[in-house]
Design an enzyme around this catalytic site. Structure first.
Site, PDB file in Angstrom:
ATOM      1  N   SER A   1       0.849  -1.195   0.000  1.00 14.48           N
ATOM      2  CA  SER A   1       0.000   0.000   0.000  1.00 14.48           C
ATOM      3  C   SER A   1       0.882   1.242   0.000  1.00 14.48           C
ATOM      4  CB  SER A   1      -0.863   0.009   1.263  1.00 14.48           C
ATOM      5  OG  SER A   1      -1.429   1.296   1.460  1.00 14.48           O
TER       6      SER A   1
ATOM      7  N   TYR B   1      -0.761  -0.817  10.068  1.00 18.85           N
ATOM      8  CA  TYR B   1      -0.996  -1.158   8.665  1.00 18.85           C
ATOM      9  C   TYR B   1       0.206  -0.762   7.800  1.00 18.85           C
ATOM     10  CZ  TYR B   1      -3.647  -0.952   4.206  1.00 18.85           C
ATOM     11  OH  TYR B   1      -4.097  -1.117   2.920  1.00 18.85           O
TER      12      TYR B   1
ATOM     13  N   LYS C   1       2.563  -3.218   5.668  1.00 17.77           N
ATOM     14  CA  LYS C   1       2.625  -3.076   4.211  1.00 17.77           C
ATOM     15  C   LYS C   1       4.060  -2.790   3.740  1.00 17.77           C
ATOM     16  CE  LYS C   1      -1.643  -3.766   2.811  1.00 17.77           C
ATOM     17  NZ  LYS C   1      -1.987  -5.090   2.237  1.00 17.77           N
TER      18      LYS C   1
HETATM   19  N1  LIG Z   1      -8.803  -0.117  -1.401  1.00 16.88           N
HETATM   20  C1  LIG Z   1      -7.673   0.528  -1.467  1.00 16.88           C
HETATM   21  O1  LIG Z   1      -7.604   1.676  -1.910  1.00 16.88           O
HETATM   22  C2  LIG Z   1      -6.394  -0.122  -1.017  1.00 16.88           C
HETATM   23  C3  LIG Z   1      -5.240   0.661  -0.967  1.00 16.88           C
HETATM   24  C4  LIG Z   1      -4.027   0.062  -0.626  1.00 16.88           C
HETATM   25  C5  LIG Z   1      -4.002  -1.280  -0.311  1.00 16.88           C
HETATM   26  N2  LIG Z   1      -5.168  -2.010  -0.311  1.00 16.88           N
HETATM   27  C6  LIG Z   1      -5.071  -3.410   0.056  1.00 16.88           C
HETATM   28  O2  LIG Z   1      -5.776  -4.193  -0.894  1.00 16.88           O
HETATM   29  C7  LIG Z   1      -6.294  -5.357  -0.256  1.00 16.88           C
HETATM   30  C8  LIG Z   1      -7.786  -5.443  -0.508  1.00 16.88           C
HETATM   31  O3  LIG Z   1      -8.397  -4.279   0.024  1.00 16.88           O
HETATM   32  P1  LIG Z   1      -9.932  -3.898  -0.228  1.00 16.88           P
HETATM   33  O4  LIG Z   1      -9.979  -2.423  -0.309  1.00 16.88           O
HETATM   34  O5  LIG Z   1     -10.504  -4.727  -1.305  1.00 16.88           O
HETATM   35  O6  LIG Z   1     -10.558  -4.322   1.195  1.00 16.88           O
HETATM   36  P2  LIG Z   1     -11.931  -5.007   1.596  1.00 16.88           P
HETATM   37  O7  LIG Z   1     -12.104  -4.781   3.040  1.00 16.88           O
HETATM   38  O8  LIG Z   1     -13.021  -4.546   0.679  1.00 16.88           O
HETATM   39  O9  LIG Z   1     -11.658  -6.547   1.309  1.00 16.88           O
HETATM   40  C9  LIG Z   1     -10.751  -7.286   2.082  1.00 16.88           C
HETATM   41  C10 LIG Z   1     -11.210  -8.718   2.111  1.00 16.88           C
HETATM   42  O10 LIG Z   1     -10.252  -9.475   2.861  1.00 16.88           O
HETATM   43  C11 LIG Z   1     -10.962 -10.381   3.692  1.00 16.88           C
HETATM   44  N3  LIG Z   1     -10.174 -10.806   4.845  1.00 16.88           N
HETATM   45  C12 LIG Z   1      -9.857 -10.066   5.934  1.00 16.88           C
HETATM   46  N4  LIG Z   1      -9.160 -10.798   6.818  1.00 16.88           N
HETATM   47  C13 LIG Z   1      -9.029 -12.028   6.277  1.00 16.88           C
HETATM   48  C14 LIG Z   1      -8.399 -13.219   6.709  1.00 16.88           C
HETATM   49  N5  LIG Z   1      -7.790 -13.276   7.893  1.00 16.88           N
HETATM   50  N6  LIG Z   1      -8.458 -14.315   5.902  1.00 16.88           N
HETATM   51  C15 LIG Z   1      -9.083 -14.258   4.712  1.00 16.88           C
HETATM   52  N7  LIG Z   1      -9.707 -13.143   4.242  1.00 16.88           N
HETATM   53  C16 LIG Z   1      -9.671 -12.040   5.015  1.00 16.88           C
HETATM   54  C17 LIG Z   1     -12.205  -9.589   4.104  1.00 16.88           C
HETATM   55  O11 LIG Z   1     -13.237 -10.435   4.615  1.00 16.88           O
HETATM   56  C18 LIG Z   1     -12.566  -8.894   2.806  1.00 16.88           C
HETATM   57  O12 LIG Z   1     -13.432  -9.661   2.005  1.00 16.88           O
HETATM   58  C19 LIG Z   1      -5.921  -5.230   1.222  1.00 16.88           C
HETATM   59  O13 LIG Z   1      -4.717  -5.932   1.474  1.00 16.88           O
HETATM   60  C20 LIG Z   1      -5.692  -3.748   1.388  1.00 16.88           C
HETATM   61  O14 LIG Z   1      -4.863  -3.475   2.471  1.00 16.88           O
HETATM   62  C21 LIG Z   1      -6.352  -1.459  -0.657  1.00 16.88           C
END
Ligand SMILES: NC(=O)c1ccc[n+]([C@@H]2O[C@H](COP(=O)([O-])OP(=O)(O)OC[C@H]3O[C@@H](n4cnc5c(N)ncnc54)[C@H](O)[C@@H]3O)[C@@H](O)[C@H]2O)c1
Length: 312
Positions: free
Chosen positions: A146, A158, A162
């Site tokens: 991230s 976090y 990351k």
């Molecule tokens: N959305 C963004 O802008 C953004 C930015 C930087 C990084 N990220 C990273 O991208 C990834 C996805 O993010 P997102 O925005 O889709 O989040 P989200 O919350 O919509 O989805 C995350 C999913 O991971 C699942 N999850 C959580 N803990 C878990 C576990 N222990 N075992 C299995 N599944 C688990 C959740 O149930 C959920 O379905 C994450 O790693 C997040 O940190 C997202």
């Protein structure tokens, strides 16, 4: 329209794929012919919906409901891939949670949970997949980092996890160098439930006070669909990708390479260590990033010093 990258005959595992970015990665990989293991926490019904969507599009997918932050759960995901779909060629380490708090009030539970889900899970899920990939001498691993690793207030658990993903990616890429297993990391940005939570339901402390961020975020919001990072992730997961140990970011419509660079710096005399006062005098030179290089390993950082040794 571009012709689809063909991933026919390949098996992809996407962790945390019940919703958000993981679901988009799973759908896109499925659309290109990969059989997909849609992982999410046990009992998460959204994972079954993602499987249905992939199947409706003519693809093949299975749910694997296990917790990535527990070693046995992670092993079970890869076992599902091997037993139900016949292997693992692509692994997207995507599962994530958000536990915002200022450092002074951050609980041990929120520190541990965040590091477990974002960083320890990489070890747990990737190790059993690695056995299979090493054996078949092919694999594509994409680890989700991230831009928060650059630093953010109110989310130090976090951002530290990351940033850890970067070291994990760089080192595994080196261990993989003798085979066609490529390991890269992405820093995605898109509007998902997690992104909304960071602003609304569980707001990251001080984030909304940062007017420049709020205004910039709003300006790129129309380019923040999950399909944007998915395009990058699918490319890195494809046989067309040839890079390894690299980090790519997507922020709104911009795709970029992110790297750990070393400034040209100042060479102190080889015969004796400099004093702190000498460091102070040379600090501008040490600190300047006008000239820098990007070592692909710890070894390359040492190698770069050798030609500059006085009298070497
Ligand atoms: N959305 C963004 O802008 C953004 C930015 C930087 C990084 N990220 C990273 O991208 C990834 C996805 O993010 P997102 O925005 O889709 O989040 P989200 O919350 O919509 O989805 C995350 C999913 O991971 C699942 N999850 C959580 N803990 C878990 C576990 N222990 N075992 C299995 N599944 C688990 C959740 O149930 C959920 O379905 C994450 O790693 C997040 O940190 C997202």
């Amino acid at each position: 329209m571009d012709s689809l990258f063909s991933l026919g005959g390949q098996v992809a595992v996407v962790t945390g794929a019940g919703q958000g970015l993981g679901a988009e990665y799973a759908r896109e990989l499925g659309r290109r012919g990969a059989a997909v293991v849609v992982n999410d926490l046990p009992g998460n019904e959204k994972a079954a919906q993602v499987v249905e969507e992939i199947e409706r599009g003519g693809g093949r997918a299975v749910v694997s409901g296990h917790d990535v932050s527990v070693r046995e759960g992670a092993r079970a995901i890869i076992a599902d891939a091997a037993q139900q779909l016949g292997g693992v060629h692509i692994l997207i380490n995507n599962a994530g949670i958000l536990r915002p708090s200022l450092f002074e009030t951050m609980s041990a539970v929120d520190i541990d949970a965040t590091i477990d889900v974002h960083l320890r899970s990489m070890f747990y899920v990737t190790q059993p997949a690695w056995d299979i990939m090493r054996e078949q001498r092919y694999g594509r691993i994409v680890n989700v980092s991230s831009t928060n690793a650059f630093g953010v207030e109110g989310l130090i658990n976090y951002s530290a996890a990351k940033a850890g993903v970067i070291g994990f990616t760089n080192s595994l890429a080196l261990e993989a160098a003798r085979s066609d297993v490529l390991v890269n990391a992405v820093m995605p940005n898109a509007i998902t439930e997690m992104a909304r939570a960071s602003m609304e339901t569980t707001p990251v402390p001080r984030l909304l006070e940062n007017e420049q961020f709020v205004s910039s975020y709003a300006s790129v919001a129309h380019c923040s669909e999950p399909a944007r990072p998915a395009a990058l992730v699918v490319y890195l997961a494809s046989p067309d990708c040839s890079v390894t140990g690299e980090i790519y970011s997507q922020t709104g419509p911009r795709y970029s390479r992110v790297f750990l660079g070393v400034s040209h710096g100042w060479m102190s005399p080889s015969d004796a260590p400099p004093s702190a006062e000498e460091i102070a005098r040379r600090f501008d030179e040490i600190r300047s990033v006008d000239e820098f290089f990007v070592p692909a390993s710890m070894s390359e950082d040492f190698e770069a010093v050798v030609p500059r040794l006085s009298g070497a």
